[in-house]
Design a protein around this motif. Structure first.
Motif, PDB file in Angstrom:
ATOM      1  N   LEU A  90      -0.278   6.811  -5.647  1.00  0.00           N
ATOM      2  CA  LEU A  90      -1.588   6.218  -4.926  1.00  0.00           C
ATOM      3  C   LEU A  90      -2.630   6.748  -5.919  1.00  0.00           C
ATOM      4  O   LEU A  90      -3.850   6.181  -6.082  1.00  0.00           O
ATOM      5  CB  LEU A  90      -1.583   6.904  -3.626  1.00  0.00           C
ATOM      6  N   ARG A  91      -2.649   8.063  -6.656  1.00  0.00           N
ATOM      7  CA  ARG A  91      -3.729   8.547  -7.471  1.00  0.00           C
ATOM      8  C   ARG A  91      -3.690   7.500  -8.712  1.00  0.00           C
ATOM      9  O   ARG A  91      -5.081   7.199  -9.044  1.00  0.00           O
ATOM     10  CB  ARG A  91      -3.338  10.021  -7.743  1.00  0.00           C
ATOM     11  N   ALA A  92      -2.732   7.079  -9.011  1.00  0.00           N
ATOM     12  CA  ALA A  92      -2.611   6.120 -10.140  1.00  0.00           C
ATOM     13  C   ALA A  92      -3.431   4.694 -10.074  1.00  0.00           C
ATOM     14  O   ALA A  92      -4.231   4.332 -10.690  1.00  0.00           O
ATOM     15  CB  ALA A  92      -1.248   5.949 -10.742  1.00  0.00           C
ATOM     16  N   ALA A  93      -3.152   4.312  -8.756  1.00  0.00           N
ATOM     17  CA  ALA A  93      -3.864   3.043  -8.271  1.00  0.00           C
ATOM     18  C   ALA A  93      -5.025   3.283  -8.101  1.00  0.00           C
ATOM     19  O   ALA A  93      -5.991   2.523  -8.420  1.00  0.00           O
ATOM     20  CB  ALA A  93      -3.248   2.811  -6.807  1.00  0.00           C
TER      21      ALA A  93
ATOM     22  N   GLY B 269       7.551   7.211  -8.647  1.00  0.00           N
ATOM     23  CA  GLY B 269       7.276   8.680  -8.551  1.00  0.00           C
ATOM     24  C   GLY B 269       6.938   9.065  -6.898  1.00  0.00           C
ATOM     25  O   GLY B 269       6.929   7.981  -6.088  1.00  0.00           O
ATOM     26  N   PRO B 270       6.399  10.131  -6.818  1.00  0.00           N
ATOM     27  CA  PRO B 270       6.077  10.479  -5.549  1.00  0.00           C
ATOM     28  C   PRO B 270       5.044   9.736  -5.158  1.00  0.00           C
ATOM     29  O   PRO B 270       3.911   9.288  -5.603  1.00  0.00           O
ATOM     30  CB  PRO B 270       5.450  12.138  -5.735  1.00  0.00           C
TER      31      PRO B 270
ATOM     32  N   LEU C 243       0.762  -1.334  -0.335  1.00  0.00           N
ATOM     33  CA  LEU C 243       1.206  -0.387  -1.172  1.00  0.00           C
ATOM     34  C   LEU C 243       1.378   1.182  -0.632  1.00  0.00           C
ATOM     35  O   LEU C 243       2.557   1.832  -0.705  1.00  0.00           O
ATOM     36  CB  LEU C 243       0.019  -0.033  -2.227  1.00  0.00           C
ATOM     37  N   ILE C 244       0.484   1.509   0.039  1.00  0.00           N
ATOM     38  CA  ILE C 244       0.561   2.734   0.919  1.00  0.00           C
ATOM     39  C   ILE C 244       1.566   2.678   1.951  1.00  0.00           C
ATOM     40  O   ILE C 244       2.483   3.934   2.026  1.00  0.00           O
ATOM     41  CB  ILE C 244      -0.790   3.193   1.518  1.00  0.00           C
ATOM     42  N   LEU C 245       1.942   1.789   2.741  1.00  0.00           N
ATOM     43  CA  LEU C 245       2.944   1.692   3.513  1.00  0.00           C
ATOM     44  C   LEU C 245       4.406   1.701   2.875  1.00  0.00           C
ATOM     45  O   LEU C 245       5.172   2.340   3.389  1.00  0.00           O
ATOM     46  CB  LEU C 245       2.749   0.336   4.501  1.00  0.00           C
ATOM     47  N   GLU C 246       4.406   0.902   1.635  1.00  0.00           N
ATOM     48  CA  GLU C 246       5.585   1.089   0.881  1.00  0.00           C
ATOM     49  C   GLU C 246       5.829   2.560   0.478  1.00  0.00           C
ATOM     50  O   GLU C 246       6.962   3.107   0.712  1.00  0.00           O
ATOM     51  CB  GLU C 246       5.546   0.160  -0.031  1.00  0.00           C
ATOM     52  N   ALA C 247       5.010   3.248   0.122  1.00  0.00           N
ATOM     53  CA  ALA C 247       5.177   4.594  -0.526  1.00  0.00           C
ATOM     54  C   ALA C 247       5.560   5.464   0.583  1.00  0.00           C
ATOM     55  O   ALA C 247       5.998   6.394   0.294  1.00  0.00           O
ATOM     56  CB  ALA C 247       3.968   4.847  -1.095  1.00  0.00           C
TER      57      ALA C 247
END
Length: 196
Positions: free
Chosen positions: A80-83, A74-75, A127-131
């Protein structure tokens, strides 16, 4: 019950107790009573209470890492909110254990528990860098992301200890903090970039 199942049962009993008491306040007697086993059986699976404490806290952090590794597509901000919601959920479920794991001076804090916490922090940054699809982040961007993970940890500790901020919307507020921090970092990078 298989040996692994019995071991997992003892860990689950400890985690259940950690939801209301700091790990250093939970005794072997508390755990064997909760798991409905004998003390000798406890010592068949764990050489000491400390070993069980560390294994129980490792179970929490393994769950965090696993949750971060298997987020839905997803976006980026939704992921990130889900994490963050997952972190909030784990922190809330294992309140006392989570506080003990992160606060300084815990009697069970060790280099091993510190390394486990660092794994969660590093996975969050990855995770953030991947997103945002950045393979080679600048040092300033990495610093921003590491600072944000500290903000999340500090926020969750304060939320758990003070119980003054409602859980609802906490994930959005924390993600908004990251967006703001990233904007400041981006602006700084733009003003300090060498001229073409």
């Amino acid at each position: 019950m298989t040996p692994q199942a019995r071991r997992d049962d003892l860990i689950a009993a400890a985690l259940d107790l950690f939801s209301s008491r700091a790990p250093e306040l939970v005794t072997v007697d508390d755990i064997v009573s909760r798991a409905d086993v004998s003390r000798p059986l406890f010592y068949r699976y764990f050489s000491s209470l400390r070993e069980l404490q560390i294994e129980a806290l490792r179970t929490v952090t393994d769950g965090l890492i696993d949750g971060l590794a298997h987020l839905d597509d997803g976006p980026p901000l939704d992921r990130l909110r889900a994490a963050v919601r997952g972190l909030i959920s784990v922190a809330g479920n294992y309140r006392a254990g989570y506080i003990a794991l992160l606060r300084g001076g815990s009697v069970i804090a060790t280099s091993e528990t510190d390394a486990v916490v660092d794994q969660v922090r590093n996975r969050a940054v990855e995770l953030i860098l991947e997103a945002i699809e950045i393979d080679e982040p600048t040092p300033l961007l990495l610093l921003t992301l590491r600072c944000w993970t500290a903000v999340v940890e500090g926020t969750l500790l304060a939320w758990l200890q003070e119980d003054k901020v409602p859980r609802e919307g906490l994930d959005e507020w924390l993600v908004d903090q990251l967006v703001a921090m990233m904007a400041v970092t981006q602006a700084r990078l733009a003003t300090t970039a060498p001229a073409p």
